[in-house]
Design a protein around this motif. Structure first.
Motif, PDB file in Angstrom:
ATOM      1  N   ARG A 329       8.177  89.790  -1.657  1.00 57.13           N
ATOM      2  CA  ARG A 329       8.511  89.612  -3.073  1.00 57.13           C
ATOM      3  C   ARG A 329       7.844  90.613  -3.993  1.00 57.13           C
ATOM      4  N   SER A 422       7.914  74.790 -14.172  1.00 57.78           N
ATOM      5  CA  SER A 422       6.745  74.173 -13.555  1.00 57.78           C
ATOM      6  C   SER A 422       5.659  75.203 -13.262  1.00 57.78           C
ATOM      7  N   ASN A 423       6.033  76.475 -13.286  1.00 61.91           N
ATOM      8  CA  ASN A 423       5.035  77.528 -13.105  1.00 61.91           C
ATOM      9  C   ASN A 423       4.461  78.010 -14.426  1.00 61.91           C
ATOM     10  N   ARG A 458       9.971  65.399 -11.054  1.00 59.47           N
ATOM     11  CA  ARG A 458       9.689  65.384  -9.616  1.00 59.47           C
ATOM     12  C   ARG A 458       8.581  66.358  -9.252  1.00 59.47           C
ATOM     13  N   LEU A 459       8.499  67.448 -10.022  1.00 62.51           N
ATOM     14  CA  LEU A 459       7.453  68.432  -9.736  1.00 62.51           C
ATOM     15  C   LEU A 459       6.138  68.088 -10.442  1.00 62.51           C
ATOM     16  N   GLN A 599      14.783  60.465  -5.989  1.00 64.63           N
ATOM     17  CA  GLN A 599      14.140  61.232  -4.934  1.00 64.63           C
ATOM     18  C   GLN A 599      13.829  60.335  -3.747  1.00 64.63           C
TER      19      GLN A 599
ATOM     20  N   GLN B  66       5.434  64.978  -5.077  1.00 63.19           N
ATOM     21  CA  GLN B  66       5.489  66.312  -5.677  1.00 63.19           C
ATOM     22  C   GLN B  66       5.541  67.375  -4.593  1.00 63.19           C
ATOM     23  N   GLY B 114       1.170  80.776  -3.140  1.00 65.40           N
ATOM     24  CA  GLY B 114       0.813  81.606  -4.287  1.00 65.40           C
ATOM     25  C   GLY B 114       1.546  81.275  -5.567  1.00 65.40           C
ATOM     26  N   THR B 115       2.343  80.198  -5.574  1.00 66.46           N
ATOM     27  CA  THR B 115       2.957  79.751  -6.836  1.00 66.46           C
ATOM     28  C   THR B 115       2.292  78.440  -7.242  1.00 66.46           C
ATOM     29  N   ARG B 116       2.755  77.846  -8.350  1.00 70.67           N
ATOM     30  CA  ARG B 116       2.007  76.714  -8.900  1.00 70.67           C
ATOM     31  C   ARG B 116       2.577  75.352  -8.544  1.00 70.67           C
ATOM     32  N   LEU B 117       1.652  74.420  -8.338  1.00 63.47           N
ATOM     33  CA  LEU B 117       2.005  73.012  -8.251  1.00 63.47           C
ATOM     34  C   LEU B 117       0.958  72.265  -9.078  1.00 63.47           C
ATOM     35  N   ASP B 118       1.429  71.425 -10.031  1.00 64.20           N
ATOM     36  CA  ASP B 118       0.481  70.786 -10.950  1.00 64.20           C
ATOM     37  C   ASP B 118      -0.371  71.832 -11.650  1.00 64.20           C
ATOM     38  N   ASP B 119       0.277  72.913 -12.050  1.00 67.37           N
ATOM     39  CA  ASP B 119      -0.376  73.993 -12.789  1.00 67.37           C
ATOM     40  C   ASP B 119      -1.443  74.747 -12.012  1.00 67.37           C
TER      41      ASP B 119
END
Lengths: 795, 167
Positions: A329, A422-423, A458-459, A599, B66, B114-119
């Motif tokens: 990426r 969410s990011n 959901r996230l 979900q 999540q 490398g991406t976000r979960l729960d910020d």
């Protein structure tokens, strides 16, 4: 001592030997690396790098000619975004070594034939384009290239061949013209004019029934969604009108003109397109996705128009970069952003448009959806001052056009946008979208916002979503995903089964066994019959209700808890859900308990299919049942259905693979036996060896047939239910004199299209049945049109 | 179709370029679980065919749901196992995600790592496979080792590190 000295001598010899045996592959790697890296950022100019590399390769030709040929053919096929860099290199080599140039052209033709034989049409186009640019490098004589194109265009005269075959040859011809149109027209204008007029008449007569099925938007404003050949033809016509002047493509060979024009050219051997066979699978037609034009970036460089050849070249190259680097990426983002000419074109806009073109492509994106989300995030990291704004602008534009956006594409938009947010701490200017609050909740805009918020939840978690949206948006906020237990309240004690539910709760908490559960359930009366049938467990909806409600409620804490519960009481489930009605009722109760938590419903249905508590057909029937009508247009329902179909497809593939592997084992066994056994008397013992394997094969064969039949049945059930549902709506509208085209109808008909598109390879096998049984001429033309569009895709 | 597919495979496997083969996100990291029972060779063999990922730097409050939603984007999940504090038996910021197919796990390494979960930026790595007991933190206080000694304040991971808290 003397021995050691001896070994010292041989040690001295060894490194030498080792170096000699590993050298060739090291050299090959070095050559490949040198060739692949030319054209990348460097302290020297591209021209001097090419000249240097040509010198190195020329020197290596005596020893490494075949390797160099192979590498160059491979970059021609796999690095089309650097086409002109490599054609220049080949041009320089040809100028220094005429024979090598000839061998390269022959190797390319061989490779082209191979690609066409094995249905690698996308790569074949790159090869054709490469060959045509070699005309510009004085490697191939223009007349012989025109002759090849004449053979291509004459494919359109073939009879009884699929249109997609003619399309490909036409595309290979037209899409090379931005590179070589000028040169070919200068040398052979009469022939080219003839080819172009043949092209025009082919494009006029070819059918385009498939186009509506592949368009992202149904509206033509602000940008028409053109069929790919139509768009390319307009671009080539404009190019011709501009006297073939093309200024975007980087042409390193121009700097070497004095050297190259001295070179002797080769003639392409006459190329006969390989005939159409039953195994031929041609690329599907496409629709060109456009969302931006020059008005969208008024302050930046002007975006080339939709019918300019520059637009075509830029889009092709950006798509190729993604295809080359999709696994990496960061590299992909960097390569996209360093596309040459990025100060003359609004590169960020082109990149965003190309990425969304792939994300929204029908039938499916070229790569996994999540890749695009992460790629866009990488791009935002590399261009934090500009790309996020373009992305926000794009999001706004997509939102504005939701009313005419294809439902499948809306799904992808929902998934992308929620994951993207969410990011970025879910930061968005929701108030800008308050217009959707005054609309009917079933309309595309409010529906989109609801689904996005649900996915965002959901996230994260419910309260977070309540916090991020303005209070006015509460009508669109998702429900708190809590379980609904009908026997939970004392006030429900009059419900039939209430006491059994209490009993079950206590028993399960005390780690009861399946047998104990069965005996407790025995006391549940069957509302369907007067006398309780203890013999077998015939369908008793109340039993199912009490058991499933209670168990799911007790296991509500997490997915893992629920999965454990399903596993522990698998026997009870299997027995209660033995009949088709039982399976359907289990699904109904799951929905009743968890309708606030889609979900959870999805993961439970998935688990129940995998543990064979319910089957795929039951899920399909449940989705089309009247109980679910209220949720029929919700995204999660279609996620469940498509996931169910995919499980069915994977199951069939798995058993098929097992069968093939077992057959292969048997074949190997036969070979082994035949090779070392000449004695006829051993026949009986060898039969015994075969026995178990042959039995296995027979059993697997039956398994495959039964799985394939189940798979076909699943699709037939789905199509049947769609037809019933849509027909009902159409009849009601007709008799009531109301407009057919309600939001529900648009959603439903596009969901039917989605089934065809997403599983087209499997469904192709059922064409005869579908035509004769379901999609017959008596069907309402609205529904039949979908089937006809699908048939047109590979016609 | 069979013939054409075989031909395609033969063409593709031999003839590609190493720059296009590059797949750095899906490769093995330097980390090797020191508690692994077996040789280094066995461990790497298992890592290279594993369908299980270790996921780290989660918030203590991140739920299985999540994780399922996020990691479901690269394919069908077979199982999620939440990492637990050995003493408290509550979530302590890591988990295992097992896929049915390795290809789906590879895509998670390429696009979810490398991406976000729960910020929080989460990290994924190949795991040799879940075994009972591996769901527990190995720090002295019961959580993960990294939470024993860290000096910073992390609201999603119980505040200060354990040694700092004990001061």
């Amino acid at each position: 001592m003397s021995r050691r000295r001896h070994s010292d001598d041989s040690d001295a010899g060894q490194p030498h030997k080792r170096r000699r045996t590993s050298e060739p592959s090291e050299i090959e790697e070095r050559l490949e690396s040198l060739i692949c890296r030319v054209g990348e950022k460097s302290n020297s100019s591209l021209e001097s790098n090419l000249e240097g590399l040509a010198g190195v390769l020329e020197a290596d030709l005596p020893n490494y000619k075949s390797k160099i040929l192979r590498i160059l053919c491979t970059v021609a096929r796999l690095l089309p975004e650097k086409l002109t860099v490599y054609t220049t290199l080949v041009g320089l080599l040809n100028a220094r070594n005429y024979n090598f140039g000839g061998e390269f052209v022959e190797a390319m033709i061989r490779q082209l034939k191979e690609c066409l034989k094995v249905n690698m049409y996308n790569e074949a186009v790159h090869l054709v384009r490469f060959l045509s640019d070699l005309v510009n490098c004085h490697v191939i004589a223009a007349p012989s290239m025109v002759a090849m194109f004449e053979n291509f265009v004459s494919v359109t005269q073939e009879e009884d061949v699929p249109q997609v075959r003619c399309d490909w040859y036409m595309f290979a011809f037209l899409s090379s013209l931005p590179w070589v149109g000028k040169e070919l027209y200068e040398k052979k204008d009469a022939e080219m004019d003839r080819l172009l007029s043949q092209t025009e008449s082919y494009l006029k007569r070819r059918q385009k029934i498939h186009v509506p099925m592949l368009q992202v938007w149904t509206a033509d404003k602000p940008h028409p969604q053109e069929e790919y050949l139509d768009c390319l033809w307009s671009q080539i016509q404009k190019l011709k009108k501009d006297r073939w002047q093309e200024r975007h493509i980087l042409r390193p060979y121009l700097a070497f003109d004095s050297i190259l024009c001295e070179a002797l050219q080769h003639n392409l051997p006459p190329f006969t397109p390989p005939p159409h066979t039953e195994d031929s699978v041609y690329p599907m037609p496409r629709v060109i996705f456009r969302m931006f034009d020059y008005t969208d970036d008024p302050e930046g460089p002007v975006m080339p128009g939709s019918h300019s050849v520059e637009r075509f070249v830029i889009e092709e190259n950006l798509h190729c970069i993604i295809k080359s680097h999709w696994k990496e990426r960061k590299t992909c983002a960097a390569q996209l952003l360093s596309y040459p000419g990025n100060n003359k074109i609004p590169l960020n806009y082109h990149i965003v448009e190309v990425i969304f073109a792939e994300l929204f492509q029908l039938p499916s994106p070229p790569h996994i959806e999540v890749m695009y989300t992460t790629l866009l995030i990488e791009l935002c990291k590399l261009q934090p001052g500009s790309l996020p704004q373009v992305l926000a602008q794009a999001t706004e534009m997509l939102y504005m056009r939701l009313d005419t956006m294809n439902t499948t594409c809306i799904d992808r938009f929902i998934n992308w946008f929620s994951h993207h947010l969410s990011n970025f701490q879910f930061r968005w200017s929701w108030e800008d979208w308050s217009d959707c609050l005054t609309q009917d909740l079933e309309k595309p805009k409010p529906k989109f916002v609801r689904e996005v918020l649900e996915k965002c939840m959901r996230l994260s978690y419910h309260q977070r979503i309540i916090d991020i949206v303005p209070a006015s948006f509460s009508v669109l906020s998702p429900a708190n995903p809590v379980c609904i237990y009908k026997y939970g309240d004392e006030s429900n004690r009059s419900l039939p089964g209430y006491t059994v539910a209490l009993c079950l709760t206590i028993a399960i908490k005390n780690k009861a066994s399946n047998d104990e559960i069965f005996s407790i359930l025995k006391d549940v009366p069957n509302p369907n019959q007067d006398d309780d049938d203890d013999e077998g467990f015939t369908f008793n909806p109340l039993k199912i209700e009490v058991f499933v409600q209670t168990l799911l409620h007790l296991a509500a804490k997490s997915f893992s808890h629920s999965f454990s519960a399903l596993a522990k009481f698998h026997e009870v489930f299997k027995t209660l859900a033995e009949s088709d009605e039982g399976k359907l009722h289990v699904l109904r109760v799951v929905y009743e308990v968890w309708k606030n938590h889609p979900q959870m419903i999805a993961v439970l249905v998935d688990k129940m299919i995998r543990t064979q508590i319910v089957d795929c057909a039951a899920v399909a029937n449940w989705i089309f049942s009247s109980e679910l009508a209220h949720d029929f247009t919700r995204f999660y329902i279609w996620e469940i259905l498509h996931s169910t179909i995919r499980k069915m497809n994977k199951h069939v593939l798995k058993i098929h693979k097992e069968l093939e592997e077992t057959k292969a084992r048997l074949a190997r066994q036969h070979k082994r036996r035949d090779s070392d056994d000449d004695d006829d008397d051993d026949d009986r013992s060898s039969d015994r060896e075969d026995g178990p394997l042959e039995e296995q094969i027979e059993r697997l064969q039956e398994k495959v047939e039964s799985a394939q039949s189940e798979q076909k049945n699943l699709f037939l059930v789905i199509f049947q239910r769609f037809i019933m549902l849509l027909t009902e709506h159409l009849v009601r509208c007709e008799t009531g004199g109301i407009d057919v085209f309600t939001p529900w109808y648009k959603s439903c008909i596009e969901r039917l299209q989605q089934i065809f598109l997403q599983h087209h390879q499997i469904i192709q096998q059922y064409m005869v049945t579908l035509e004769n049984l379901l999609f017959t001429a008596e069907l309402d033309h609205h529904i039949l049109a979908v089937f006809q569009q699908f048939c047109a895709l590979q016609a | 179709v069979g013939r054409a597919v075989v031909g395609r495979a033969a063409m593709c496997s031999g003839d590609t370029l190493s720059i296009l083969r590059s797949d750095s996100y899906a490769g093995l990291s330097q980390y090797r679980d020191q508690h692994f029972r077996g040789t280094r060779y066995d461990q790497e063999r298992l890592l290279r065919k594993s369908c299980t990922l270790y996921v780290g730097n989660l918030s203590f409050y991140t739920t299985e749901e999540q994780i399922h939603e996020l990691f479901g984007k690269s394919g069908d999940i077979k199982k999620v196992i939440m990492g637990l504090d050995k003493v408290k038996k509550t979530a302590c910021g890591f988990c295992f995600v097992e896929y049915y197919a390795r290809g789906d796990a590879e895509n998670a390494m390429r696009y979810i790592n490398g991406t976000r979960l729960d910020d929080r930026i989460i990290r994924t790595d190949w795991d040799a496979g879940f075994k009972e007991g591996r769901q527990y933190g190995r720090g002295r206080s019961g959580g993960q080792v990294r939470d024993e000694y860290r000096q910073d304040y992390d609201a999603g991971r119980g505040g200060y590190g354990k040694t700092v808290q004990c001061q």
